[in-house]
Design an enzyme around this catalytic site. Structure first.
Site, PDB file in Angstrom:
ATOM      1  N   HIS A 175       0.812  -1.204   0.000  1.00 22.68           N
ATOM      2  CA  HIS A 175       0.000   0.000   0.000  1.00 22.68           C
ATOM      3  C   HIS A 175       0.853   1.264   0.000  1.00 22.68           C
ATOM      4  O   HIS A 175       0.653   2.156  -0.824  1.00 22.68           O
ATOM      5  CB  HIS A 175      -0.919  -0.008   1.225  1.00 22.68           C
ATOM      6  N   HIS A 185       3.143   6.290  -1.875  1.00 19.25           N
ATOM      7  CA  HIS A 185       3.787   7.451  -1.264  1.00 19.25           C
ATOM      8  C   HIS A 185       5.311   7.401  -1.396  1.00 19.25           C
ATOM      9  O   HIS A 185       6.004   7.972  -0.563  1.00 19.25           O
ATOM     10  CB  HIS A 185       3.414   7.536   0.222  1.00 19.25           C
ATOM     11  N   LYS A 238      -5.329  10.284  -8.480  1.00 20.61           N
ATOM     12  CA  LYS A 238      -5.125  10.523  -7.058  1.00 20.61           C
ATOM     13  C   LYS A 238      -4.999  12.026  -6.889  1.00 20.61           C
ATOM     14  O   LYS A 238      -3.973  12.626  -7.260  1.00 20.61           O
ATOM     15  CB  LYS A 238      -3.888   9.811  -6.525  1.00 20.61           C
TER      16      LYS A 238
END
Length: 284
Positions: free
Chosen positions: A155, A170, A220
């Site tokens: 993730h 990220h 996003k």
């Protein structure tokens, strides 16, 4: 520089995180090891594309000869992009994961992270047991939509798509690789709400940046990533905040005021669901 925390660092998570930054010998230097082109700013809800070109102008070839970068790169294609699909690890992929954990434990940021967590009673002193803990926190699969369809590492560092939306992702290395492949469209950086907060006039030397992107066909609207940091630094930072901090951890790193957010997943809520930075003063 010592990998053993001072009393002040044991009392202050912010000081400890700055020490991790100072220990990151593998961090890249802007204008030397890589270059970025930040281009236009925008708010997270605007539809306009404020960046005609890629974010990354390039990364030096010799970066990909550094051990932790090479092994980290090998992990990125081990996962299904879509949630709801059961993940599996082949024997080779499991060995790649073990090799990564072994490699980062040879670095100063992870050694400091381990020493501090031991001092605070949040991790076992035995290195082998601590590696097992890292495996559980980051790499054991749990349920997002179906059993065994996600993990903390997938993730945070690789990214996922759930219900047509990009979640996680990220990490600047994954961003750079996917952008080079033509899979990510960088749409500009997110402006701070007020002057004096976040990045107002980027000059290419930013160490943390809040961006908008499209990954494949999915948008996003906002995602914050460190730029040029090593895999071991980010693993150490998020592990430290997850185990020694709370859901929201306000820290100072270099000139940035950063909130590190950590959320739990797993059957016993003892695994990393997500961990990511937010620049204070930028709408998330």
């Amino acid at each position: 520089m010592s990998v053993h925390p001072t009393e002040e660092e044991l009392e202050s998570l912010s000081l400890a995180c700055q020490k991790l930054w100072d220990l990151d010998e593998n961090r890249l230097e802007p204008g030397v090891d890589y270059a970025i082109n930040v281009q236009g700013g925008k708010n997270p809800f605007g539809n306009q594309d404020a960046a005609a070109d890629k974010l990354f102008l390039g990364v030096k070839d010799d970066v990909w000869q550094r051990q932790t970068y090479v092994i980290f790169y090998n992990l990125l294609d081990n996962y299904e992009r879509q949630t709801g699909i059961r993940e599996t690890l082949t024997p080779q992929e499991r060995q790649e994961t073990i090799a990564f954990v072994n490699a980062i434990m040879e670095t100063k940021p992870m050694q400091y992270c381990h020493n501090l967590l031991v001092k605070k009673g949040r991790a076992p002193a035995d290195e082998g047991e601590f590696k097992d803990l890292l495996m559980k926190l980051w790499f054991y699969f749990y349920r997002r939509e179906t059993d065994f369809d996600s993990s903390g590492f997938e993730h945070v560092f690789v990214g996922e798509v759930k219900n047509g939306k990009v979640t996680g992702l990220h990490n600047w290395i994954q961003f750079y690789i996917e952008e080079r492949k033509g899979n990510i469209d960088y749409r500009g950086f997110i402006r701070p709400r007020r002057r004096g907060q976040g990045v107002e006039n980027p000059d290419g030397n930013e160490r943390i940046l809040t961006v908008q992107m499209e990954w494949g066909d999915e948008l996003k609207p906002i995602s914050t990533i460190f730029i040029g940091t090593s895999p071991e630094f980010e693993m150490a930072l998020y592990t430290l905040c997850f185990l020694a901090g709370g859901e929201e951890n306000l820290i100072d790193i270099e000139q940035y005021d950063v909130m590190i957010k950590c959320y739990r997943m797993g059957r016993d809520r003892d695994q990393i669901g997500t961990a990511f930075p937010e620049v204070v003063g930028v709408d998330q």
